[in-house]
Motif scaffolding. Sequence first.
Motif, PDB file in Angstrom:
ATOM      1  N   GLN A 181       0.832  -1.205   0.000  1.00  0.00           N
ATOM      2  CA  GLN A 181       0.000   0.000   0.000  1.00  0.00           C
ATOM      3  C   GLN A 181       0.873   1.264   0.000  1.00  0.00           C
ATOM      4  OE1 GLN A 181      -3.239   0.611  -0.425  1.00  0.00           O
ATOM      5  NE2 GLN A 181      -2.730   2.785  -0.212  1.00  0.00           N
ATOM      6  N   ALA A 182       1.939   1.240   0.809  1.00  0.00           N
ATOM      7  CA  ALA A 182       2.818   2.422   0.887  1.00  0.00           C
ATOM      8  C   ALA A 182       3.503   2.667  -0.462  1.00  0.00           C
ATOM      9  CB  ALA A 182       3.864   2.217   1.989  1.00  0.00           C
ATOM     10  N   ALA A 183       3.911   1.588  -1.133  1.00  0.00           N
ATOM     11  CA  ALA A 183       4.580   1.749  -2.437  1.00  0.00           C
ATOM     12  C   ALA A 183       3.616   2.345  -3.459  1.00  0.00           C
ATOM     13  CB  ALA A 183       5.098   0.388  -2.916  1.00  0.00           C
ATOM     14  N   VAL A 184       2.380   1.855  -3.478  1.00  0.00           N
ATOM     15  CA  VAL A 184       1.404   2.358  -4.452  1.00  0.00           C
ATOM     16  C   VAL A 184       1.051   3.819  -4.122  1.00  0.00           C
ATOM     17  CG1 VAL A 184      -0.893   2.035  -5.466  1.00  0.00           C
ATOM     18  CG2 VAL A 184       0.483   0.029  -4.859  1.00  0.00           C
ATOM     19  N   SER A 185       0.893   4.124  -2.834  1.00  0.00           N
ATOM     20  CA  SER A 185       0.557   5.504  -2.445  1.00  0.00           C
ATOM     21  C   SER A 185       1.659   6.460  -2.856  1.00  0.00           C
ATOM     22  CB  SER A 185       0.404   5.638  -0.931  1.00  0.00           C
ATOM     23  OG  SER A 185      -0.635   4.857  -0.507  1.00  0.00           O
ATOM     24  N   SER A 186       2.903   6.031  -2.640  1.00  0.00           N
ATOM     25  CA  SER A 186       4.022   6.894  -3.001  1.00  0.00           C
ATOM     26  C   SER A 186       4.026   7.147  -4.506  1.00  0.00           C
ATOM     27  CB  SER A 186       5.311   6.236  -2.502  1.00  0.00           C
ATOM     28  OG  SER A 186       6.320   6.283  -3.426  1.00  0.00           O
ATOM     29  N   ALA A 187       3.748   6.090  -5.288  1.00  0.00           N
ATOM     30  CA  ALA A 187       3.707   6.244  -6.750  1.00  0.00           C
ATOM     31  C   ALA A 187       2.550   7.147  -7.162  1.00  0.00           C
ATOM     32  CB  ALA A 187       3.576   4.874  -7.415  1.00  0.00           C
ATOM     33  N   LYS A 188       1.447   7.024  -6.462  1.00  0.00           N
ATOM     34  CA  LYS A 188       0.268   7.836  -6.807  1.00  0.00           C
ATOM     35  C   LYS A 188       0.551   9.325  -6.536  1.00  0.00           C
ATOM     36  CE  LYS A 188      -4.668   8.224  -6.127  1.00  0.00           C
ATOM     37  NZ  LYS A 188      -5.824   7.910  -5.286  1.00  0.00           N
ATOM     38  N   GLY A 219      -0.966   6.704 -15.092  1.00  0.00           N
ATOM     39  CA  GLY A 219      -0.933   6.869 -13.633  1.00  0.00           C
ATOM     40  C   GLY A 219       0.078   5.893 -13.060  1.00  0.00           C
ATOM     41  N   VAL A 220      -0.324   5.140 -12.034  1.00  0.00           N
ATOM     42  CA  VAL A 220       0.580   4.158 -11.433  1.00  0.00           C
ATOM     43  C   VAL A 220       0.514   2.872 -12.272  1.00  0.00           C
ATOM     44  CG1 VAL A 220       1.147   2.812  -9.374  1.00  0.00           C
ATOM     45  CG2 VAL A 220       0.090   5.097  -9.143  1.00  0.00           C
ATOM     46  N   THR A 251       4.193   6.593 -13.146  1.00  0.00           N
ATOM     47  CA  THR A 251       5.031   6.157 -12.032  1.00  0.00           C
ATOM     48  C   THR A 251       4.864   4.645 -11.902  1.00  0.00           C
ATOM     49  OG1 THR A 251       3.264   6.675 -10.472  1.00  0.00           O
ATOM     50  CG2 THR A 251       4.926   8.377 -10.869  1.00  0.00           C
ATOM     51  N   PHE A 252       5.769   4.001 -11.132  1.00  0.00           N
ATOM     52  CA  PHE A 252       5.870   2.546 -11.282  1.00  0.00           C
ATOM     53  C   PHE A 252       6.105   1.837  -9.958  1.00  0.00           C
ATOM     54  CE2 PHE A 252       7.473  -1.402 -13.242  1.00  0.00           C
ATOM     55  CZ  PHE A 252       6.621  -1.483 -14.335  1.00  0.00           C
ATOM     56  N   GLY A 288       9.590   8.338  -5.386  1.00  0.00           N
ATOM     57  CA  GLY A 288       8.192   7.959  -5.588  1.00  0.00           C
ATOM     58  C   GLY A 288       7.857   7.562  -7.010  1.00  0.00           C
ATOM     59  N   VAL A 289       8.695   7.970  -7.982  1.00  0.00           N
ATOM     60  CA  VAL A 289       8.385   7.657  -9.386  1.00  0.00           C
ATOM     61  C   VAL A 289       8.648   6.166  -9.655  1.00  0.00           C
ATOM     62  CG1 VAL A 289       9.067   8.141 -11.779  1.00  0.00           C
ATOM     63  CG2 VAL A 289       8.708  10.021 -10.160  1.00  0.00           C
ATOM     64  N   LEU A 290       9.659   5.610  -8.983  1.00  0.00           N
ATOM     65  CA  LEU A 290       9.932   4.170  -9.082  1.00  0.00           C
ATOM     66  C   LEU A 290       9.944   3.593  -7.671  1.00  0.00           C
ATOM     67  CD1 LEU A 290      10.810   1.601 -10.615  1.00  0.00           C
ATOM     68  CD2 LEU A 290      13.168   2.430 -10.503  1.00  0.00           C
ATOM     69  N   ASN A 291       9.167   2.546  -7.466  1.00  0.00           N
ATOM     70  CA  ASN A 291       9.096   1.877  -6.158  1.00  0.00           C
ATOM     71  C   ASN A 291       9.269   0.381  -6.387  1.00  0.00           C
ATOM     72  OD1 ASN A 291       7.793   4.200  -4.332  1.00  0.00           O
ATOM     73  ND2 ASN A 291       6.838   4.210  -6.347  1.00  0.00           N
ATOM     74  N   VAL A 292       9.780  -0.331  -5.373  1.00  0.00           N
ATOM     75  CA  VAL A 292       9.946  -1.775  -5.515  1.00  0.00           C
ATOM     76  C   VAL A 292       9.417  -2.476  -4.277  1.00  0.00           C
ATOM     77  CG1 VAL A 292      11.540  -3.676  -5.966  1.00  0.00           C
ATOM     78  CG2 VAL A 292      12.086  -1.399  -6.828  1.00  0.00           C
TER      79      VAL A 292
END
Length: 500
Positions: A48-55, A145-146, A173-174, A201-205
């Motif tokens: 959830q944190a990764a998706v929120s950051s990308a959003k 978007g994400v 973002t990804f 935030g543009v790239l998260n893993v």
Amino acid sequence: MKQAVPSVKLLINGEFVESHSQDWRDIINPATQEVLARVPMATAEEVQAAVSSAKTAFASWKKTPIGTRARIFLKYQQLIREHMKELAALLTAEQGKTLADAEGDIFRGLEVVEHAASIGNLQLGEYAENVAGGVDTYTVQQPLGVCAGITPFNFPAMIPLWMFPMAIATGNTFVLKPSEQDPMVTMRLVELALQAGIPAGVLNVVHGGEAVVNAMCDHPDIKAISFVGSSRVGTHVYNRASLAGKRVQCMMGAKNHAIVLPDANKEQALNQLTGAAFGAAGQRCMALSVAVLVGEARSWIPDLVAKAKSLRVGAGKDNPDLGPLISCAARERVSSLINQGVAEGAVLALDGREVQVDGYPEGNFVGPTIFSGVTTDMAIYRQEIFGPVLCLLSVDTLDEAIAIINANPNGNGTAIFTQSGAAARRFQEDIDVGQVGINVPIPVPVPLFSFTGSRGSKLGDLGPYGKQVILFYTQTKTVTSRWFDDEASSGKVHTTISLR
Ligand code: NAD
């Protein structure tokens, strides 16, 4: 115990962070069984944190000028080149393939990064003037978007690089989920991407398996998913993520056939076939795992066996011809399929089950294995073995060979070996497979084109790189506009659909 080896981090909002997961897997060197690191199965909160950051990052990233986006990938390709040897060594340690092939894995991804650097020429719309009097129509390709990517173990550099560079270059973002079997080289590539200037935030893993993948399929803020892996998991991802309203592309399993015509240049054809069947220990989705020998070409089997026998099996870091399989489980599965081939009556012309490698008694090695007399009802023909096993079928005519390939459910790649232009042309026209090689054994297109596997090897219409992926990662917005001169007649009310 948990501290004994390094832990692989998550990347959330520009920070490499330790997971709070209770569930960790070992990353194991397949030549030695040494535990190299531990990878977490990320928690639901971490996904959830990764998706929120990308959003959050999308709001500004989508408005970042094209030139700024492109220049990041110019810098990135340079950083990858400078770190090629280090990346290859890491890849070989965790994946097993030879150092030379590891560089090839990175290089094929690097080509996509270079392509992402020319995004300014690729993400263009269309414009038509006067579609009606004083009315113009134009299109813009807007980011979605994400977006998210899920990758397999066999190309831990190339396949992540198929995904996030093009997604990010187009303004998305990804969130990336690498293979849990070999995520270390992927993470090093991600570090270099941040160093090249990809903003927080543009790239998260995130890391993980089934639960994390399902959470990604279901998440309402993820707009598109690119998956590469087995047909079983890919079909599940396609169905689940499509049901949740996402755009999805799944590049999946294969059974790639080569046709060998008796007029082929024998030496070249057998060399190419041997390399494509056994290179990377057969763990390539475009490996040639079936050869259909036409007419007199069936008499070449002893020469093919001799070539396969001459290949050196060993630890990837010693640069042999082929390294180990990814895991003990993979080795057992391949061995048991070979046993099944014998039990079903195929002729075991070369047996790699008992191969020994000096200095590496624990490695997951299987040597080149060749079955002749294979029929299409056998398990070794029907299943993707994903090991160094080549099945040989014999037929009398090119038509019969084409019919066999077209009846196979997979459509990733195929090749023909011949000196006849007419035969090659007929093959190209009649074969129902998305990627065709003519005297080229592994016809993976460069990123000026797209990866176009077909039928059972692919779900979704658009490929993972090249021109098609611009459409995958963008929404076409079509604008129809009219600007009135102040002096123009105010006309009258129209209630029809025609533009006037
Ligand atoms: P895999 O399907 O086991 O794993 C792929 C990804 O799915 C991994 O990230 C994994 O963590 C995840 N996953 C695994 N099990 C899952 C489950 N039950 N639910 C949800 N997610 C799950 O594939 P693999 O063994 O890593 O890779 C080999 C396969 O990939 C082969 O079939 C090969 O042909 C295919 N492949 C295809 C292409 C192509 O372009 N067509 C390219 C490379 C590999």
